[in-house]
Design a protein around this motif. Structure first.
Motif, mmCIF file in Angstrom:
data_model
loop_
_atom_site.group_PDB
_atom_site.id
_atom_site.type_symbol
_atom_site.label_atom_id
_atom_site.label_comp_id
_atom_site.label_asym_id
_atom_site.label_seq_id
_atom_site.Cartn_x
_atom_site.Cartn_y
_atom_site.Cartn_z
ATOM 1 N N GLU A 1 23.582 65.764 -16.910
ATOM 2 C CA GLU A 1 23.012 65.418 -15.618
ATOM 3 C C GLU A 1 22.314 64.088 -15.868
ATOM 4 N N SER A 2 22.592 63.081 -15.026
ATOM 5 C CA SER A 2 22.195 61.725 -15.420
ATOM 6 C C SER A 2 21.297 60.987 -14.426
ATOM 7 N N HIS A 3 20.950 61.619 -13.302
ATOM 8 C CA HIS A 3 20.198 60.842 -12.308
ATOM 9 C C HIS A 3 18.723 61.254 -12.243
ATOM 10 N N VAL A 4 17.827 60.312 -12.511
ATOM 11 C CA VAL A 4 16.382 60.581 -12.575
ATOM 12 C C VAL A 4 15.874 61.262 -11.294
ATOM 13 N N ASP A 5 16.288 60.777 -10.123
ATOM 14 C CA ASP A 5 15.781 61.363 -8.869
ATOM 15 C C ASP A 5 16.152 62.835 -8.751
ATOM 16 N N ARG A 6 17.373 63.180 -9.170
ATOM 17 C CA ARG A 6 17.775 64.598 -9.113
ATOM 18 C C ARG A 6 16.971 65.414 -10.118
ATOM 19 N N SER A 7 16.574 64.800 -11.239
ATOM 20 C CA SER A 7 15.808 65.552 -12.245
ATOM 21 C C SER A 7 14.403 65.871 -11.731
ATOM 22 N N ILE A 8 13.930 65.064 -10.780
ATOM 23 C CA ILE A 8 12.608 65.325 -10.191
ATOM 24 C C ILE A 8 12.714 66.504 -9.211
ATOM 25 N N THR A 9 13.866 66.600 -8.537
ATOM 26 C CA THR A 9 14.078 67.695 -7.587
ATOM 27 C C THR A 9 14.428 68.991 -8.308
ATOM 28 N N ASN A 10 15.194 68.904 -9.383
ATOM 29 C CA ASN A 10 15.668 70.118 -10.049
ATOM 30 C C ASN A 10 15.684 69.973 -11.578
ATOM 31 N N PRO A 11 14.489 70.020 -12.199
ATOM 32 C CA PRO A 11 14.423 69.796 -13.654
ATOM 33 C C PRO A 11 15.220 70.807 -14.476
ATOM 34 N N THR A 12 15.261 72.059 -14.020
ATOM 35 C CA THR A 12 15.880 73.105 -14.851
ATOM 36 C C THR A 12 17.362 72.825 -15.117
ATOM 37 N N GLU A 13 18.030 72.301 -14.099
ATOM 38 C CA GLU A 13 19.454 71.986 -14.281
ATOM 39 C C GLU A 13 19.641 70.986 -15.428
ATOM 40 N N TYR B 1 33.509 52.784 -10.725
ATOM 41 C CA TYR B 1 33.505 54.257 -10.839
ATOM 42 C C TYR B 1 32.117 54.867 -11.018
ATOM 43 N N GLN B 2 31.036 54.141 -10.667
ATOM 44 C CA GLN B 2 29.706 54.745 -10.768
ATOM 45 C C GLN B 2 29.377 55.450 -9.458
ATOM 46 N N PHE B 3 28.854 56.641 -9.549
ATOM 47 C CA PHE B 3 28.569 57.433 -8.348
ATOM 48 C C PHE B 3 27.464 56.741 -7.523
ATOM 49 N N PRO B 4 27.658 56.604 -6.210
ATOM 50 C CA PRO B 4 26.723 55.819 -5.398
ATOM 51 C C PRO B 4 25.403 56.508 -5.086
ATOM 52 N N GLU B 5 24.796 57.081 -6.139
ATOM 53 C CA GLU B 5 23.406 57.533 -6.080
ATOM 54 C C GLU B 5 22.562 56.570 -6.909
ATOM 55 N N LYS B 6 23.208 55.864 -7.848
ATOM 56 C CA LYS B 6 22.503 54.913 -8.711
ATOM 57 C C LYS B 6 22.374 53.585 -7.965
ATOM 58 N N LEU B 7 21.409 52.776 -8.402
ATOM 59 C CA LEU B 7 21.006 51.600 -7.614
ATOM 60 C C LEU B 7 22.166 50.718 -7.125
ATOM 61 N N LEU B 8 22.999 50.227 -8.054
ATOM 62 C CA LEU B 8 23.967 49.214 -7.606
ATOM 63 C C LEU B 8 25.033 49.740 -6.641
#
Ligand code: NAD
Ligand code: TYD
Length: 353
Positions: A88-100, A193-200
């Protein structure tokens, strides 16, 4: 045909993993590449369309958290080496769901270490376990200084804490069991091919569709950006040449404040989309800062340059143009990944900021 190596690449349907799989499949026909991926929201087999029918490539859909399935697969397949990127690689998602993040990044990594330790027990020295990690494990820098391979770990987000923990487990398996491990810690990657949740890619898509550009805080945070194909090249060099038990930092010597980077992106997009000067910049919207937002990352990759001769191949301005061109050309890819669940994610992440 018998292959010289049978390499398991985990997370090969993701952003960096797909570039690495492509590089290895094309460059090393003498290796068999097995791509293991759970195909979460971030995994996408469309990232590998151009190599999916190659005779030295195979895909296995599996969750690295499933210890039994992983052990069984390893015993059946007898991989010679592993390059582990699944996370799991996205910081914002880790704030919402750390356990995953604990499950995949920590438990999943330990499951792979255990399975490798077991199948390689007769001859540990003949096999390599390569763990792909991030510069975020080192924490946040002030205005000066750079992370080196000996900087003490100081993670702040649940994402970086889970990656730091997995790095510690990898080193522990080298020290305790003699598993032949290598770790690399890389800065922020950008490219196709970067998922559009990351900045760029998020901002490229928003500019294209005239949506606001949500800049966290004052946009003063600093990141070091590296072209993803240069990261894949670095992994190739480290996989083949690094000493076991070693760590390498990988970075672009390319620091940007978020706001300067976003303004440059807006300029490039105005040019590509034939918009008036300054039109895209009007979309910039300052929003509530990310909790625990690290101020600055900067990587000293001189060890990699000195020991193994790797240097980044691309100037950032050129890489950024190439990246923008790719997202503007690959409209179907972008439309597919931004349909369905993406809309829910976007609402949840940005509606209340
Ligand atoms: P990504 O989110 O694009 O891809 C991750 C891949 O892992 C996806 O294909 C996903 O389906 C798969 N995956 C997730 N959970 C899984 C599970 N439980 N079992 C099997 N597969 C699973 O990530 P990325 O940006 O390509 O990052 C790859 C690796 O590189 C990660 O380990 C990350 O920490 C590291 N890294 C990323 C960056 C960056 O800038 N993106 C920088 C340095 C290091
Ligand atoms: P991101 O691409 O999420 O990578 P990381 O947090 O792993 O560095 O974010 C890069 C920088 O951009 C980071 O400082 C947070 C910032 N950012 C925004 O300002 N707005 C956004 O919508 C996103 C996703 C990130």
């Amino acid at each position: 045909m018998s292959f010289k190596k049978k390499i398991l690449i985990t997370g090969g349907a993701g952003f960096i993993g797909s570039h690495l799989v492509r590089l290895f499949v094309n460059k090393y026909p003498e290796y068999q590449i097995v791509n293991l991926d759970a195909l979460t929201y971030a995994g996408n087999l469309a990232n590998l369309k151009d190599i999916e029918n190659k005779s030295n490539y195979r895909f296995v859909k599996m969750d690295i958290v499933d210890a039994n399935a992983i052990s069984k697969l390893f015993e059946e397949e007898q991989f010679t080496d592993i390059i582990h990127l699944a996370a799991e690689s996205h910081v914002d998602r880790s704030i919402t769901n750390p356990t995953e993040f604990v499950m995949t990044n920590v438990i999943g990594t330990v499951n792979l270490l255990n399975a490798a330790k077991f199948i390689w027990r007769e001859n540990m020295k003949a096999h390599r376990f390569y763990h792909v990690s991030t510069d975020e494990v080192y924490g946040s820098l002030g205005e000066t200084g750079m992370f080196t391979e000996t900087t003490a770990y100081d993670p702040h987000s649940p994402y970086s804490a889970s990656k730091a923990s997995s790095d510690h487990f990898v080193r522990a398996y080298y020290d305790t069991f003699g598993l032949q491990t290598v770790i690399s810690n890389c800065s922020n990657n950008y490219g196709s091919y970067q998922f559009p949740e990351k900045l760029l890619p998020l901002f490229i898509n928003n500019i294209k569709t005239y949506k606001p550009l949500p800049v966290y805080g004052k946009g003063e945070n600093i990141r070091d950006w590296l072209w993803v194909e240069d990261h894949a090249r670095a992994i190739d060099v480290i996989f083949h040449q690094a000493a076991s038990g070693s760590t390498y930092n990988i970075g672009g010597h390319n620091e940007w404040t978020n706001i300067d980077l976003i303004k440059l992106l807006c300029k490039v997009m105005d040019k590509k989309l034939g918009r008036g000067k300054g039109e895209s910049e009007k979309l910039i919207t300052y929003v509530t800062d990310r909790a625990g937002h690290d101020l600055r990352y900067a990587i000293d990759s001189s060890k990699l340059q000195k020991d193994l001769g790797w240097t980044p191949s691309l100037q950032f301005e050129e890489g950024l143009e190439k990246t923008v061109d790719w997202y503007l050309e690959n409209t179907e890819w972008l439309a597919n990944v931004t349909s369905g669940d993406y809309q829910k994610y976007y609402e949840g992440q940005y509606a209340k900021r």
